[in-house]
Scaffold this motif. Structure first.
Motif, PDB file in Angstrom:
ATOM      1  N   GLY A   1     -13.756 -46.035  71.588  1.00 27.27           N
ATOM      2  CA  GLY A   1     -14.184 -44.668  71.899  1.00 27.27           C
ATOM      3  C   GLY A   1     -13.141 -43.666  71.438  1.00 27.27           C
ATOM      4  O   GLY A   1     -12.013 -44.035  71.104  1.00 27.27           O
ATOM      5  N   VAL A   2     -13.514 -42.381  71.445  1.00 30.37           N
ATOM      6  CA  VAL A   2     -12.627 -41.323  70.923  1.00 30.37           C
ATOM      7  C   VAL A   2     -11.292 -41.315  71.668  1.00 30.37           C
ATOM      8  O   VAL A   2     -10.215 -41.361  71.064  1.00 30.37           O
ATOM      9  N   ASP A   3     -11.343 -41.268  73.004  1.00 31.12           N
ATOM     10  CA  ASP A   3     -10.100 -41.170  73.784  1.00 31.12           C
ATOM     11  C   ASP A   3      -9.272 -42.437  73.659  1.00 31.12           C
ATOM     12  O   ASP A   3      -8.044 -42.398  73.561  1.00 31.12           O
TER      13      ASP A   3
ATOM     14  N   PRO B   1     -15.604 -43.774  66.295  1.00 28.88           N
ATOM     15  CA  PRO B   1     -16.249 -43.161  67.458  1.00 28.88           C
ATOM     16  C   PRO B   1     -16.245 -41.646  67.327  1.00 28.88           C
ATOM     17  O   PRO B   1     -15.380 -41.076  66.656  1.00 28.88           O
ATOM     18  N   TYR B   2     -17.211 -41.011  67.975  1.00 30.61           N
ATOM     19  CA  TYR B   2     -17.342 -39.557  67.921  1.00 30.61           C
ATOM     20  C   TYR B   2     -18.029 -39.121  69.204  1.00 30.61           C
ATOM     21  O   TYR B   2     -18.812 -39.885  69.784  1.00 30.61           O
ATOM     22  N   GLY B   3     -17.748 -37.905  69.666  1.00 27.78           N
ATOM     23  CA  GLY B   3     -18.384 -37.448  70.896  1.00 27.78           C
ATOM     24  C   GLY B   3     -18.493 -35.941  70.935  1.00 27.78           C
ATOM     25  O   GLY B   3     -18.044 -35.251  70.023  1.00 27.78           O
ATOM     26  N   ASP B   4     -19.097 -35.431  72.013  1.00 33.23           N
ATOM     27  CA  ASP B   4     -19.194 -33.976  72.167  1.00 33.23           C
ATOM     28  C   ASP B   4     -18.714 -33.571  73.551  1.00 33.23           C
ATOM     29  O   ASP B   4     -18.348 -34.421  74.368  1.00 33.23           O
ATOM     30  N   ASP B   5     -18.718 -32.262  73.795  1.00 33.28           N
ATOM     31  CA  ASP B   5     -18.222 -31.748  75.076  1.00 33.28           C
ATOM     32  C   ASP B   5     -19.159 -32.102  76.222  1.00 33.28           C
ATOM     33  O   ASP B   5     -18.779 -32.023  77.385  1.00 33.28           O
ATOM     34  N   ALA B   6     -20.413 -32.439  75.892  1.00 30.88           N
ATOM     35  CA  ALA B   6     -21.375 -32.761  76.951  1.00 30.88           C
ATOM     36  C   ALA B   6     -21.237 -34.219  77.404  1.00 30.88           C
ATOM     37  O   ALA B   6     -22.004 -34.684  78.234  1.00 30.88           O
TER      38      ALA B   6
ATOM     39  N   ALA C   1     -21.280 -40.062  73.653  1.00 26.71           N
ATOM     40  CA  ALA C   1     -20.348 -40.894  72.875  1.00 26.71           C
ATOM     41  C   ALA C   1     -21.152 -41.642  71.824  1.00 26.71           C
ATOM     42  O   ALA C   1     -22.163 -42.283  72.143  1.00 26.71           O
ATOM     43  N   TRP C   2     -20.742 -41.514  70.568  1.00 29.97           N
ATOM     44  CA  TRP C   2     -21.475 -42.137  69.464  1.00 29.97           C
ATOM     45  C   TRP C   2     -20.506 -42.893  68.561  1.00 29.97           C
ATOM     46  O   TRP C   2     -19.278 -42.728  68.669  1.00 29.97           O
ATOM     47  N   TRP C   3     -21.066 -43.697  67.624  1.00 31.14           N
ATOM     48  CA  TRP C   3     -20.285 -44.233  66.515  1.00 31.14           C
ATOM     49  C   TRP C   3     -20.953 -43.742  65.234  1.00 31.14           C
ATOM     50  O   TRP C   3     -22.186 -43.679  65.149  1.00 31.14           O
TER      51      TRP C   3
ATOM     52  N   LEU D   1     -27.889 -47.510  65.412  1.00 26.97           N
ATOM     53  CA  LEU D   1     -26.712 -47.948  66.178  1.00 26.97           C
ATOM     54  C   LEU D   1     -26.584 -47.158  67.474  1.00 26.97           C
ATOM     55  O   LEU D   1     -26.209 -47.691  68.505  1.00 26.97           O
ATOM     56  N   ASN D   2     -26.931 -45.858  67.414  1.00 26.99           N
ATOM     57  CA  ASN D   2     -26.781 -44.992  68.584  1.00 26.99           C
ATOM     58  C   ASN D   2     -28.073 -44.844  69.388  1.00 26.99           C
ATOM     59  O   ASN D   2     -28.139 -44.022  70.302  1.00 26.99           O
ATOM     60  N   GLN D   3     -29.083 -45.615  68.997  1.00 30.30           N
ATOM     61  CA  GLN D   3     -30.354 -45.680  69.726  1.00 30.30           C
ATOM     62  C   GLN D   3     -31.021 -44.310  69.887  1.00 30.30           C
ATOM     63  O   GLN D   3     -31.413 -43.918  70.978  1.00 30.30           O
ATOM     64  N   VAL D   4     -31.053 -43.550  68.775  1.00 31.93           N
ATOM     65  CA  VAL D   4     -31.804 -42.291  68.764  1.00 31.93           C
ATOM     66  C   VAL D   4     -32.829 -42.362  67.637  1.00 31.93           C
ATOM     67  O   VAL D   4     -32.704 -43.168  66.713  1.00 31.93           O
ATOM     68  N   ASP D   5     -33.821 -41.502  67.755  1.00 25.24           N
ATOM     69  CA  ASP D   5     -34.949 -41.593  66.835  1.00 25.24           C
ATOM     70  C   ASP D   5     -35.052 -40.296  66.024  1.00 25.24           C
ATOM     71  O   ASP D   5     -35.194 -39.224  66.611  1.00 25.24           O
TER      72      ASP D   5
END
Ligand SMILES: C[S@@+](CC[C@H](N)C(=O)[O-])C[C@H]1O[C@@H](n2cnc3c(N)ncnc32)[C@H](O)[C@@H]1O
Length: 503
Positions: A27-29, A113-118, A121-123, A204-208
């Motif tokens: 993860g990012v952190d 890894p990558y993420g946002d302020d909300a 968490a993604w790759w 990979l991130n389970q989005v469509d």
């Protein structure tokens, strides 16, 4: 030079990979912590040596994954097998994310890894970076997450929407953000390889996402969206002189025509109330103001427009930036030839400066003339900027429907992040410079005259601007009509940028 294929989207292997990356705390952190502040900061500047030293000889899963997928280091197959126990080396090879080289494997893509302020968490997979290749990039390079990607992500309003469109999706970084607040996401790209990465990252991130191949807005003819984002191939590139035409940054037209065409064409795809957020470069011809050129584009769009110029470069700086970006370093004949081609190209159009900025377009819901606001803000701004953009659009929309009388008959109050700063010549009893400063948003600073300062000092939501200005005009011995005119101009300007809020 062109590149190889992109990773495959085998659902079972992707389930394994996702579980392995989760178990390894990729993860990012965690990556930041594993590298340490120094190496993580250096990597942010694309300086890889400290990170390489931080993971040299690592056998822990996180260190192995950073070395293999983040830095492109040859990795012992046994170490990767331990880092990805479910996927295994065979599975990683079948997915097309590594290639075997004897007892080692080498990543065929960058995966990070990558993420946002909300809290998402993604790759994200993309082509290996320039430092992992140690050679100039191929023209079909699929870009990973860069400064431009995060700038656009930061400036995009994250209001919940039904339909969102990402034009030039690349590896899909903007589409990932859109998935967090859009019911459906359409993403387009001219590059089949980019769409291959986008497909892999979505799975990979389970989005469509509805991924469509084609140039700019062609794949969405006749369709309207509530939000359109684009980090387009905006780089102004000479059409001659053997300058490589990288798909990720060159949109296939001379000068800044790609951005001009996109800006003018997007209106056909914005639903009422819809917003388009674009990154852009524009040329400024010697003796012209940048607002003339960009103003003409946005006027042709027929939409509300709010454009912020964030930076300018001269042609030599610009040529240097994009020559280095492709991996051509100073001191080589290729570098000098490329810089020369850029200088010739700009000189042929008498270009003195190139502007970098963000174009926000908005289709009003009702019948009214569009507003056009073209501003410069070159200093640090809030992060993320999306909330400021959303609030700024609401404010400008409201102001566009208010004539000066209605504006003056409103009670206004200063936003909580606004302060005044006064400067006086030593020994003087009164300040000779008064500046209003905004703590957040665009971090505006506005110099005030005595009347402005008096008005702002009583903006506490109690009296209307007209009541305050009438009293102030008597106090300062200024004709009331003059005070009301100047006050209305100031209120309009401060309210647009959120320094004044309606009560
Ligand atoms: C600067 S990259 C942006 C990638 C990603 N959206 C981001 O924010 O990082 C520009 C993208 O536009 C794509 N592109 C280039 N020419 C295009 C065209 N004519 N139509 C659509 N996309 C194009 C490139 O393949 C590349 O993926």
């Amino acid at each position: 030079m062109t590149s190889s294929t992109t990773p495959r989207t085998d659902p079972e292997l992707l389930d394994d990979l996702r579980a392995d990356l989760t178990d390894a705390a990729f993860g990012v952190d965690e990556v930041h912590e594993r590298l340490g502040d120094l190496a993580a900061a250096a990597l942010g500047r694309e300086q890889v040596l400290p990170a390489r030293r931080a993971v040299a000889g690592a056998t822990d899963p996180l260190g192995v994954l950073i070395g293999c997928f983040g830095l492109g280091l040859p990795t012992a197959a046994d170490d990767l097998a331990r880092a990805l126990p479910r996927t295994g080396v065979t599975g990683a090879v079948r997915l097309g994310v590594v290639e075997p080289h004897g007892a080692h494997v080498v990543a065929t893509c960058d995966l990070r890894p990558y993420g946002d302020d909300a809290g998402h968490a993604w790759w994200v997979a993309s082509d290996p970076t320039e430092h992992a290749r140690s050679e100039p990039l191929p023209v079909d390079h699929v870009l990973g997450i860069g400064g431009a990607s995060t700038t656009l992500a930061s400036w995009t309003p994250r209001t919940r929407v039904a339909r969102a469109l990402d034009v030039g999706t690349g590896c899909g970084v903007q589409a990932l953000h859109l998935s967090g607040h859009a019911d459906s996401v359409v993403a387009t790209d001219l590059s089949r390889r980019a769409l291959g990465y986008a497909r892999f990252n979505a799975a990979l991130n389970q989005v469509d996402w509805d991924l469509r191949e084609g140039s700019f807005l062609e794949p969405v003819v006749g369709e309207a969206f509530d939000l359109v984002v684009s980090n387009p191939p905006f780089v102004i590139t000479p059409r001659s002189g053997d300058v490589p035409l990288y798909e990720y940054r060159d949109g296939g037209a001379a000068g800044d025509h790609v951005v001009a065409a996109l800006t003018q064409g997007i209106g056909a795809h914005l639903a009422p109330g819809g917003v388009a957020q674009l990154l852009a470069n524009w040329e400024t011809v010697a003796g012209q103001d940048w607002r003339e050129r960009v103003g003409a584009w946005v006027e042709a769009s027929g939409l509300d427009a709010w454009v912020v110029q964030r930076d300018v470069q001269d042609p030599a700086e610009y040529a240097e930036l994009w020559t280095r970006d492709g991996g051509h370093l100073p001191g080589t004949s290729e570098h000098d030839a490329l810089v020369g081609a850029w200088l010739d190209d700009f000189a042929s159009r008498d270009v003195a400066q190139i502007g970098f900025g963000i174009i926000t377009l908005h289709r009003p819901t009702g019948e009214r003339a569009p507003f056009v606001d073209l501003v410069e803000a070159t200093g640090p701004v809030a992060t993320p900027m999306g909330p400021t953009v959303a609030a700024g659009l609401v404010a400008r929309d409201r102001l566009a429907g208010l004539d000066d009388d209605a504006l003056l008959d409103t009670a206004w109050r200063c936003a909580p992040d606004v302060t005044t700063e006064t400067h006086a010549t030593p020994g003087a009893s009164d300040p000779n410079v008064i500046v209003l400063r905004q703590g957040g948003g665009l971090a505006r600073s506005v110099r005030l005259d005595t009347l402005d300062a008096a008005l702002v000092s009583v903006c506490d939501g109690d009296l209307t601007a007209r009541q305050s200005l009438t009293a102030i005009s008597a106090l300062l011995d200024v004709p009331t009509g003059e005070a009301l005119g100047a006050g209305a101009t100031l209120v309009r300007r401060l309210a647009a940028d959120g320094l004044l809020l309606p009560e």
